[in-house]
Motif scaffolding. Sequence first.
Motif, PDB file in Angstrom:
ATOM      1  N   UNK A 136       0.847  -1.197   0.000  1.00  0.00           N
ATOM      2  CA  UNK A 136       0.000   0.000   0.000  1.00  0.00           C
ATOM      3  C   UNK A 136       0.877   1.240   0.000  1.00  0.00           C
ATOM      4  N   UNK A 137       0.599   2.169  -0.914  1.00  0.00           N
ATOM      5  CA  UNK A 137       1.132   3.523  -0.821  1.00  0.00           C
ATOM      6  C   UNK A 137      -0.041   4.440  -0.512  1.00  0.00           C
ATOM      7  N   UNK A 138       0.246   5.593   0.050  1.00  0.00           N
ATOM      8  CA  UNK A 138      -0.834   6.470   0.472  1.00  0.00           C
ATOM      9  C   UNK A 138      -1.092   7.621  -0.490  1.00  0.00           C
ATOM     10  N   UNK A 139      -0.304   7.696  -1.564  1.00  0.00           N
ATOM     11  CA  UNK A 139      -0.526   8.698  -2.595  1.00  0.00           C
ATOM     12  C   UNK A 139      -0.207   8.088  -3.953  1.00  0.00           C
ATOM     13  N   UNK A 163      -5.510   8.026   6.676  1.00  0.00           N
ATOM     14  CA  UNK A 163      -6.775   8.336   7.324  1.00  0.00           C
ATOM     15  C   UNK A 163      -6.728   9.607   8.149  1.00  0.00           C
ATOM     16  N   UNK A 164      -7.896  10.162   8.402  1.00  0.00           N
ATOM     17  CA  UNK A 164      -8.019  11.365   9.222  1.00  0.00           C
ATOM     18  C   UNK A 164      -9.088  11.145  10.278  1.00  0.00           C
ATOM     19  N   UNK A 165      -8.904  11.775  11.422  1.00  0.00           N
ATOM     20  CA  UNK A 165      -9.891  11.690  12.500  1.00  0.00           C
ATOM     21  C   UNK A 165     -11.144  12.465  12.122  1.00  0.00           C
ATOM     22  N   UNK A 166     -12.225  12.150  12.782  1.00  0.00           N
ATOM     23  CA  UNK A 166     -13.492  12.835  12.564  1.00  0.00           C
ATOM     24  C   UNK A 166     -13.525  14.090  13.427  1.00  0.00           C
ATOM     25  N   UNK A 167     -13.615  15.262  12.763  1.00  0.00           N
ATOM     26  CA  UNK A 167     -13.622  16.527  13.504  1.00  0.00           C
ATOM     27  C   UNK A 167     -14.953  17.267  13.401  1.00  0.00           C
ATOM     28  N   UNK A 277       8.810  13.865   0.716  1.00  0.00           N
ATOM     29  CA  UNK A 277       7.699  13.408   1.549  1.00  0.00           C
ATOM     30  C   UNK A 277       6.468  13.084   0.714  1.00  0.00           C
ATOM     31  N   UNK A 278       6.207  11.802   0.550  1.00  0.00           N
ATOM     32  CA  UNK A 278       5.060  11.355  -0.243  1.00  0.00           C
ATOM     33  C   UNK A 278       3.834  11.089   0.615  1.00  0.00           C
ATOM     34  N   UNK A 279       3.981  11.187   1.932  1.00  0.00           N
ATOM     35  CA  UNK A 279       2.857  10.960   2.844  1.00  0.00           C
ATOM     36  C   UNK A 279       2.952  11.943   4.008  1.00  0.00           C
ATOM     37  N   UNK A 280       1.867  12.626   4.302  1.00  0.00           N
ATOM     38  CA  UNK A 280       1.821  13.517   5.460  1.00  0.00           C
ATOM     39  C   UNK A 280       0.471  13.372   6.150  1.00  0.00           C
ATOM     40  N   UNK A 281       0.490  12.772   7.330  1.00  0.00           N
ATOM     41  CA  UNK A 281      -0.733  12.659   8.110  1.00  0.00           C
ATOM     42  C   UNK A 281      -1.257  14.011   8.551  1.00  0.00           C
ATOM     43  N   UNK A 282      -0.356  14.943   8.852  1.00  0.00           N
ATOM     44  CA  UNK A 282      -0.771  16.288   9.257  1.00  0.00           C
ATOM     45  C   UNK A 282      -1.536  16.964   8.117  1.00  0.00           C
TER      46      UNK A 282
END
Length: 378
Positions: A136-139, A163-167, A277-282
Amino acid sequence: MPSYGFLSTHPPTRCGLATFNSALAAHLTADGTRGGIVRVTDRSDDQRAGPGVVHLWSTRTTAGWRDAATVLNTFDVAVVQHEYGIYPGADGEDVLPLLRRLTVPSIVVLHTVLRQPTARQRSLLEQIVTAAGAVVTMTNAARDRLLVGYTAPPDKVTVIQHGAAEHVGVPADRRTRPHLLTWGLLGPGKGVEWSLRALARLQDLDPTPTYTVAGRTHPKVVEHQGEAYRAGLHRLGAQLGVAYAVDYQDIYHDQPTLGRLIHSADVVVLPYDSREQVTSGVLIEAVAAGVPVVATAFPHAVELLTGGPGLVVPHQDPAALAAAIRRILTEPGLAARLAGRIRPLAADLRWPAVAARYGTLAERLVATRPSVVSAASA
């Protein structure tokens, strides 16, 4: 539903992989599906197991991959987080014999795909892809880089967003001045110095913006450099005359507190130095929260923000950074337009949707397990 064994750093370790693995594991097992975490630790980590952890793999343990693989084989699918720096051996090479020892299908999640790897790094990643049941890649940028720069079969690689949290419904702290925000573990390469220089160029605005830098210094940075980077930021802010406007929150926020902080921001600023940087959770968290983003042109930002919910600027260019922030704060309707571009996509970025895609991939691997196992042992 298949059961899941997870291999990664994991809380109470505080790093991006640990946060990611914790969220993915929680959502994949939320319906009562059996799961367990094989937690990778180094000498600076809290060695207590913690909830959900079924085994500790200490990087100080010789051939610790053997016991880790044995535990993962008690589940139906092994989900392995990959980053060069977290496993023992040169470039984390001890994850490779572990993958080869697995008798269950594996999903390897690539958090980094280097554009210019060393010969060892390239060879190692190619062998990891060969040993994995699925990758799995994220982008799309990471997938393209993997397929062009490495020997990797396209049908083995799946793109699943971070993934992202529910805000939704999270209350925001009301601010009387425009609020800029950068968060995450701090260290060289974070680029906060460029944000400080940009802030100095925005002092003509009325009211002047405030800037929050939230997060502790990365533990590995503290281990090798102490708090030199953070101290340098304090000195630079004082020299630029903006120290009064900067709030350094040297703490690790829990999810509710972080949600309130994100929603209090008018602009999330990601001034990273990295061009890899191919992935950033922030980045995903900010976009999913509907907050406009100004980011340097690292690959994930280019892919997600171009024509979307933010502005991309050159690296290490405080004038461009300041100009983009100024546009969002002053150009009528721009912030609302940027935030509006993410709404149709936001649901796909939430952790439940992301975890469901992992579940579908795992079920496919289990369904084809005989061919996967025979191919791995050939």
